[in-house]
Design an enzyme around this catalytic site. Structure first.
Site, mmCIF file in Angstrom:
data_model
loop_
_atom_site.group_PDB
_atom_site.id
_atom_site.type_symbol
_atom_site.label_atom_id
_atom_site.label_comp_id
_atom_site.label_asym_id
_atom_site.label_seq_id
_atom_site.Cartn_x
_atom_site.Cartn_y
_atom_site.Cartn_z
ATOM 1 N N LYS A 169 162.925 23.331 -43.111
ATOM 2 C CA LYS A 169 161.670 23.034 -42.420
ATOM 3 C C LYS A 169 160.483 23.716 -43.086
ATOM 4 O O LYS A 169 159.352 23.319 -42.885
ATOM 5 C CB LYS A 169 161.758 23.357 -40.928
ATOM 6 C CG LYS A 169 162.029 24.786 -40.570
ATOM 7 C CD LYS A 169 162.109 24.918 -39.051
ATOM 8 C CE LYS A 169 162.362 26.352 -38.650
ATOM 9 N NZ LYS A 169 163.603 26.645 -38.007
ATOM 10 N N LYS A 202 169.563 22.220 -49.338
ATOM 11 C CA LYS A 202 169.495 21.898 -47.911
ATOM 12 C C LYS A 202 168.060 21.485 -47.516
ATOM 13 O O LYS A 202 167.094 22.029 -48.049
ATOM 14 C CB LYS A 202 169.898 23.159 -47.136
ATOM 15 C CG LYS A 202 170.137 22.946 -45.670
ATOM 16 C CD LYS A 202 170.283 24.278 -44.957
ATOM 17 C CE LYS A 202 169.303 24.283 -43.832
ATOM 18 N NZ LYS A 202 168.971 25.418 -43.115
ATOM 19 N N LYS A 230 165.583 34.720 -47.663
ATOM 20 C CA LYS A 230 164.263 34.959 -47.062
ATOM 21 C C LYS A 230 163.551 36.114 -47.742
ATOM 22 O O LYS A 230 162.329 36.099 -47.859
ATOM 23 C CB LYS A 230 164.385 35.229 -45.558
ATOM 24 C CG LYS A 230 164.658 33.971 -44.755
ATOM 25 C CD LYS A 230 164.298 34.162 -43.299
ATOM 26 C CE LYS A 230 164.541 32.890 -42.512
ATOM 27 N NZ LYS A 230 164.303 33.062 -41.079
#
Ligand code: TRP
Length: 331
Positions: free
Chosen positions: A200, A197, A115
């Site tokens: 979203k 992966k 992140k």
């Protein structure tokens, strides 16, 4: 233990539209625990502001995430469903646990590294201490089991380490939780880059199938899914694209890899992609129908969150008082 039952806790962030990875890897399985366990399911809005949010959207997504929990079969009479910021004990315990969490431990978290690479202009302290807030969520309820997707395992392991450290310093205070990684379909990969992966927040919409996508969209996304060279529907090392589609098919139908390979033997990728799209869209249809019903009833959602927060506060306060006493606060 609560009411003679072991405790399950899990949380979902109200940021971004949830994907079939979130559904198959976590939420779909939540409703199955409530006969055997005392279950808490939380919409973790405090975690969401570690990344900048548009306030009106955050508020809407908080309602929507709660509606989605209910649409996936969580019965608020059998589960405690609530919003994290409605129970102040989460933020209070998080501060205390921050003082028992090491800089080095937080620096090693892969989610923090990912992140902060993605949000280089906003690497705030909350993004860094995110795992101690998550530890607070879990430890407040004396949780035994934490059903999460594989990407959250490292955070649950850190919560265990923090619990053990606190218990060692002050005597038994917290139950030491276990992560419970859901077996089928727990690792759903991107349809565009199947070695990554499904996320979203992916900027390529074709890589991600969302729980609330329409049938046409779902079919189209699967039709465009990247597959490997070759043509057989067979699970094999290095064939990430077809492996991912087989995993998704198995997760929705409950069939094994072998059954799936037999069912599609002699058929090509195009036919298989169409079948995966159909099964996915048909499985999500009832969830979408229930979501439409719940999300349009704000009054009902508010009554569920209010009651959930009252139930959760009751248990959370017990743990928090114990912790405050042990560290030497006057209570
Ligand atoms: N970090 C989790 C995620 O992004 C959400 C979460 C917050 C959570 N607190 C939790 C999950 C406690 C399980 C238990 O998916």
């Amino acid at each position: 233990m609560q009411d003679g039952r072991k405790v399950v806790f899990s949380g979902v962030q109200p940021s971004g539209n949830l994907t079939i990875g979130n559904y198959l890897g976590a939420i779909k399985n939540f409703s199955g625990f409530s006969d055997e366990y005392k279950c808490y399911y939380c919409v973790v809005d405090l975690h969401s502001i570690t990344v900048r949010q548009v306030p009106a959207e955050l508020r809407k997504r908080t309602y929507d995430t709660l509606a989605l929990y209910l649409a996936c079969g969580l019965d608020p009479d059998k589960n405690t469903v609530f919003v994290q910021s409605h129970v102040p004990a989460h933020a209070e315990l998080a501060w205390i646990l921050d003082c028992y969490t090491m800089f080095g431990e937080l620096s090693r978290m892969t989610q923090f590294k990912d992140k902060s690479a993605k949000n280089a202009q906003n690497i705030n302290a909350g993004l860094f201490t995110y795992p101690s807030l998550m530890a607070a969520d879990i430890l407040l309820y004396q949780t035994e089991m934490v059903p999460v997707g594989a990407d959250q395992k490292q955070h649950v392991e850190l919560a265990r380490d923090i619990a053990i450290r606190f218990n060692t310093i002050y005597s038994d205070t917290f139950v030491v939780p276990e992560p419970s990684i859901i077996k089928t379909g727990h690792k759903i990969m991107s349809l565009a880059e199947p070695e990554k992966k499904m996320s979203k927040s992916d900027s390529n919409e074709n890589a991600v199938v969302r729980i609330l996508d329409t049938k046409d969209t779902i079919i189209r996304k699967f039709r465009r899914a990247v597959t490997d060279s070759g043509s057989e529907i067979r699970f094999a090392e290095g064939k990430d694209g077809i492996n991912n589609l087989i995993t998704i098919y198995c997760a929705f139908t409950g069939k094994t890899v072998e059954e799936t390979e037999n069912e599609f033997s002699g058929m090509g990728y195009a036919e298989f992609k169409a079948a995966v799209g159909e099964v996915c869209a048909d499985s999500l249809a009832p969830v979408q129908e229930m979501f439409a019903k719940y999300s349009s009833d704000k009054g009902f959602l508010e009554s569920v969150m209010k009651r959930g927060a009252e139930e959760a506060s009751y248990s959370a306060r017990k743990t928090l008082s114990k912790v405050k006493r042990k560290v030497g606060f006057i209570i």
